[in-house]
Design an enzyme around this catalytic site. Sequence first.
Site, mmCIF file in Angstrom:
data_model
loop_
_atom_site.group_PDB
_atom_site.id
_atom_site.type_symbol
_atom_site.label_atom_id
_atom_site.label_comp_id
_atom_site.label_asym_id
_atom_site.label_seq_id
_atom_site.Cartn_x
_atom_site.Cartn_y
_atom_site.Cartn_z
ATOM 1 N N CYS A 1 0.831 -1.201 0.000
ATOM 2 C CA CYS A 1 0.000 0.000 0.000
ATOM 3 C C CYS A 1 0.873 1.262 0.000
ATOM 4 O O CYS A 1 1.538 1.535 -0.991
ATOM 5 C CB CYS A 1 -0.973 -0.037 1.168
ATOM 6 S SG CYS A 1 -2.381 1.091 0.971
ATOM 7 N N HIS A 36 -3.493 -5.347 1.029
ATOM 8 C CA HIS A 36 -3.294 -5.717 2.425
ATOM 9 C C HIS A 36 -3.769 -7.154 2.608
ATOM 10 O O HIS A 36 -4.632 -7.642 1.894
ATOM 11 C CB HIS A 36 -4.122 -4.815 3.342
ATOM 12 C CG HIS A 36 -3.607 -3.418 3.448
ATOM 13 N ND1 HIS A 36 -2.443 -3.098 4.091
ATOM 14 C CD2 HIS A 36 -4.124 -2.251 3.002
ATOM 15 C CE1 HIS A 36 -2.259 -1.788 4.047
ATOM 16 N NE2 HIS A 36 -3.260 -1.251 3.377
#
Length: 483
Positions: free
Chosen positions: A325, A424
């Site tokens: 991310c 994630h």
Amino acid sequence: MSLMVLGTASHVGKSTIVAGLCRALRNRRITNAPFKSQNMSLNSWVTADGAEIGIAQAEQARAAGIEPAAEMNPVLLKPKGDMVSQVVLFGHPYKDVQIGEYYRETDALLEQAVDAFRVLEVRYGTVVVEGAGGAAEVNLYDRDIANMRLARELRLPIILVADIERGGVFAQAFGTISLLPEDVRPLVAGIIVNKFRGDPSLFDSGVKALEDLCGVPVLGVVPYADLGIASEDSLSIEDKQARDNPIRIAVIKLPHIANFTDFELLERHAAVTYVRPGESLAGYDCIILPGTKNTIDDLAVLRAAGTADEICRMRAAGVPVIGICGGYQMLGTHLVDAGYESGEPAEAEGLGLLDVSTTFSAYRKTTRQVRTHAAPVPPILTRFGEVEGYEIHMGESRRGVCREAFDGDGAVSDDGLVFGTYLHGIFTRPPAAAALLSYLAGRKGLEIEEEDVFRDPYDDLAALLERHLDMEHIVGLALGRVQ
């Protein structure tokens, strides 16, 4: 009927106890759901319909055997610094607020939280409600929508969790109950003493003393156990200690680190250290740049501390570097913020390890679950196969000439030793965790026991609670059989 679990303080183990109760109820064929009206955490999860909720409620739903839903955590606060938090309401960004402004919306938020609880109660029958922080924060009683004001609205039996590990358990429990408002105090139906190290029977005299002091039963003494349950908030990261293991992984402890739960399965099978900017990276077998709430700000910290340059030197020496991310965004060449992530326009040069540029051009967040396949790029990604994860990010990234790391996501270097992804949770899934660990182990001439990586911790947690709590009494409270 349902049940409310409050704590004497933050980090006493409320989230873990709730998860264990959810699984224990499920094992008894009692359909149930978790609920936390307001959560403050940078560890979050994305539901199947794209709503963002606290990671703890998602894990508790998993323990209960149901799909996570926005109603399980209607208000999520994500701190951004300088007394500002992003408010995520029913899974979607609402606005950034100063704490004083947020408190002015307490009445409306409480009403919505109660509505969410009622939806879950109708849908699942039994709801296990988790409070936030310490229950007896007397200065917050008029605006505490996670503890006192919610307790007054729901009128559920309350179980109080106290943490004996750090001492002071008698003052914790007695002080908390004594300070509760007079109309809430009678709802306390029992106490759980959590995190006992050693033989719980050694605390038998303490149990009697607690019951005499507090006037409610002690429902059990739960031993300290390292079961691999996801951490709820940033307090947990301070307690982390790397295992004694020859496989060494450095996770950069960014100032605004988010979703460090991504690496907790790896922690169980490798020496994972959360390395602060400025600390040495020498001797690590892999470096991971995690997610962050403030990508450009944290990148500036890495540069000022010399960590950005050291990561590049380690990469040149053949050490794998992985970005998740915000960490993926940092691995690129250039980042441009029109004022939506940092609060004001900003630009930054990335680490330049991947040919990727990122722009933050709108107050818009991508939230979705993803199932995809890793690119067949040796030596690491080719081991992954199908992966599952979820996206929670602002900003859009554009690849240059480098390849995708996963179908439709991320980027990977030509030699496969650097890759980044918006996903994630990929390393919370045993196949991907085992793939990375087996590669790192192989470089050192070692092997890992993959069957240990695939173990479900919630059955172990439920069994622990069944052994050490009066579960018949607790089930009776949850089902309205005990007054």
